[in-house]
Design a protein around this motif. Sequence first.
Motif, PDB file in Angstrom:
ATOM      1  N   SER A   1      -4.785  -5.698   0.552  1.00 18.53           N
ATOM      2  CA  SER A   1      -5.527  -5.014  -0.513  1.00 18.53           C
ATOM      3  C   SER A   1      -5.343  -3.503  -0.435  1.00 18.53           C
ATOM      4  N   ASP A   2      -5.690  -2.829  -1.513  1.00 20.54           N
ATOM      5  CA  ASP A   2      -5.701  -1.376  -1.534  1.00 20.54           C
ATOM      6  C   ASP A   2      -6.822  -0.893  -0.607  1.00 20.54           C
ATOM      7  N   PRO A   3      -6.490  -0.184   0.477  1.00 17.47           N
ATOM      8  CA  PRO A   3      -7.537   0.230   1.424  1.00 17.47           C
ATOM      9  C   PRO A   3      -8.560   1.189   0.831  1.00 17.47           C
ATOM     10  N   GLN A   4      -8.232   1.798  -0.307  1.00 17.79           N
ATOM     11  CA  GLN A   4      -9.215   2.657  -0.973  1.00 17.79           C
ATOM     12  C   GLN A   4     -10.407   1.839  -1.461  1.00 17.79           C
ATOM     13  N   LYS A   5     -10.174   0.550  -1.729  1.00 12.76           N
ATOM     14  CA  LYS A   5     -11.221  -0.319  -2.271  1.00 12.76           C
ATOM     15  C   LYS A   5     -11.894  -1.123  -1.154  1.00 12.76           C
ATOM     16  N   PHE A   6     -11.108  -1.904  -0.434  1.00 12.07           N
ATOM     17  CA  PHE A   6     -11.654  -2.701   0.668  1.00 12.07           C
ATOM     18  C   PHE A   6     -10.503  -3.114   1.581  1.00 12.07           C
ATOM     19  N   TYR A   7     -10.843  -3.711   2.721  1.00 12.35           N
ATOM     20  CA  TYR A   7      -9.838  -4.119   3.702  1.00 12.35           C
ATOM     21  C   TYR A   7      -9.658  -5.634   3.647  1.00 12.35           C
ATOM     22  N   HIS A   8      -8.423  -6.076   3.372  1.00 12.04           N
ATOM     23  CA  HIS A   8      -8.143  -7.508   3.372  1.00 12.04           C
ATOM     24  C   HIS A   8      -6.639  -7.722   3.535  1.00 12.04           C
TER      25      HIS A   8
ATOM     26  N   SER B   1       3.179   2.805   6.378  1.00 11.80           N
ATOM     27  CA  SER B   1       2.000   2.231   5.731  1.00 11.80           C
ATOM     28  C   SER B   1       0.792   2.300   6.651  1.00 11.80           C
ATOM     29  N   LEU B   2       1.040   2.122   7.941  1.00 11.74           N
ATOM     30  CA  LEU B   2      -0.044   2.220   8.927  1.00 11.74           C
ATOM     31  C   LEU B   2      -0.696   3.592   8.876  1.00 11.74           C
ATOM     32  N   MET B   3       0.124   4.654   8.847  1.00 16.75           N
ATOM     33  CA  MET B   3      -0.419   6.013   8.807  1.00 16.75           C
ATOM     34  C   MET B   3      -1.178   6.260   7.511  1.00 16.75           C
ATOM     35  N   GLU B   4      -0.677   5.693   6.417  1.00 16.94           N
ATOM     36  CA  GLU B   4      -1.363   5.849   5.127  1.00 16.94           C
ATOM     37  C   GLU B   4      -2.739   5.187   5.179  1.00 16.94           C
ATOM     38  N   LEU B   5      -2.786   3.973   5.752  1.00 17.40           N
ATOM     39  CA  LEU B   5      -4.060   3.273   5.854  1.00 17.40           C
ATOM     40  C   LEU B   5      -5.018   3.997   6.795  1.00 17.40           C
ATOM     41  N   GLU B   6      -4.485   4.521   7.898  1.00 13.44           N
ATOM     42  CA  GLU B   6      -5.321   5.261   8.849  1.00 13.44           C
ATOM     43  C   GLU B   6      -5.928   6.494   8.198  1.00 13.44           C
TER      44      GLU B   6
ATOM     45  N   LEU C   1     -10.790   9.225   6.108  1.00 12.61           N
ATOM     46  CA  LEU C   1     -11.525   9.830   5.000  1.00 12.61           C
ATOM     47  C   LEU C   1     -12.767   9.016   4.660  1.00 12.61           C
ATOM     48  N   LYS C   2     -12.621   7.677   4.672  1.00 11.72           N
ATOM     49  CA  LYS C   2     -13.761   6.807   4.401  1.00 11.72           C
ATOM     50  C   LYS C   2     -14.861   6.998   5.428  1.00 11.72           C
ATOM     51  N   GLU C   3     -14.464   7.038   6.700  1.00  9.46           N
ATOM     52  CA  GLU C   3     -15.447   7.196   7.769  1.00  9.46           C
ATOM     53  C   GLU C   3     -16.144   8.546   7.683  1.00  9.46           C
ATOM     54  N   MET C   4     -15.372   9.593   7.315  1.00 10.86           N
ATOM     55  CA  MET C   4     -15.969  10.918   7.153  1.00 10.86           C
ATOM     56  C   MET C   4     -16.982  10.915   6.009  1.00 10.86           C
ATOM     57  N   ARG C   5     -16.586  10.291   4.880  1.00  8.19           N
ATOM     58  CA  ARG C   5     -17.505  10.216   3.737  1.00  8.19           C
ATOM     59  C   ARG C   5     -18.763   9.437   4.093  1.00  8.19           C
ATOM     60  N   ASN C   6     -18.566   8.312   4.785  1.00  5.23           N
ATOM     61  CA  ASN C   6     -19.721   7.502   5.182  1.00  5.23           C
ATOM     62  C   ASN C   6     -20.629   8.261   6.130  1.00  5.23           C
TER      63      ASN C   6
END
Length: 322
Positions: free
Chosen positions: A146-153, A209-214, A219-224
């Motif tokens: 999945s698109d990691p911007q939305k969710f992880y799958h 792709s790994l670096m892109e997801l990381e 960013l998600k963790e910072m926002r959270n």
Amino acid sequence: MSFSSGVKDELSRHQTLARHCQIAEIAAIISMCGGVSISEKDHYSLKIQTENVYVARKYFTLLKKAFNIEVEVSIRQGTFSKGSRTYTVAVLNHEDAIRILKAARLFNADMEIEEQFSISDNLVIQKTCCRRAFIRGAFLAAGSISDPQKFYHFEIVCATVHKAVQLQEIMNDFGVDAKIVQRKKHFVVYLKEGSQIVDMLNVMGAHVSLMELENVRILKEMRNSVNRKVNCETANIHKTVSAAVRQIEDIRYIQQKIGFEQLSEGLAEIARLRLEQPEATLKELGMMLSTPVGKSGVNHRLRKLSDIAETLRDNEEENYYD
């Protein structure tokens, strides 16, 4: 291009140098989207069909490198969708097809088609590097992320529960906790944790792709983290304001009923100060007193005022009913 397509594009360009790893990746692709045809004269042919150009490209390249054989590639345009294409990569030569099937251990001892991709008893995936290649091939042929911007799958769809269990075993050998769920007639091996998907991208060799997801995860963790802090501070402010409002209501009720003259000097001082400084914190109020006290001292005096106000209200209620 979707994130999943980007991962597959990267994996299709991954250089698999060792022949044993090339064979493991070929075995996975055949297992997931391949088929064997046997003519009446026992003539074997082998082909895969896919709608993903990256799978076709990687399979074609692997066959050339590992076996140096002639491969037939055909493309069929979709009937209902103009953008849909089906790619077929076929090995029509009997001897070549037999070589591939033997190398991929798809024949059993009786020369019958069989698939036993077990870590413990299949030579194709005995080595760690070959297990990595097998997962890479399986994901290319039947996986998505999945698109990691939305969710992880992360998932790989298998035609049988046996294939799903074998793939789960291979994936879990790398320290992840892959699960299996049935979806209609298929069995899906999946990961939901972002950190485990990162690990699997690393296992397959999709480092870009790994670096892109990381980066997305950071960013998600910072926002959270920021949201949690803001929510916490907002809750604290709300709590402080609510407490101040109640305190002021109690103090005004005391002032109206008995006046501050009936209070002790310390309580009268904090009562007047709270009315003058409705937005001040307990610490700030304590610093403003003629004899400064700490937060606990201020809180103690304000609680006494609240108790007095509550007693006055109770007495008034009793007198009303009398």
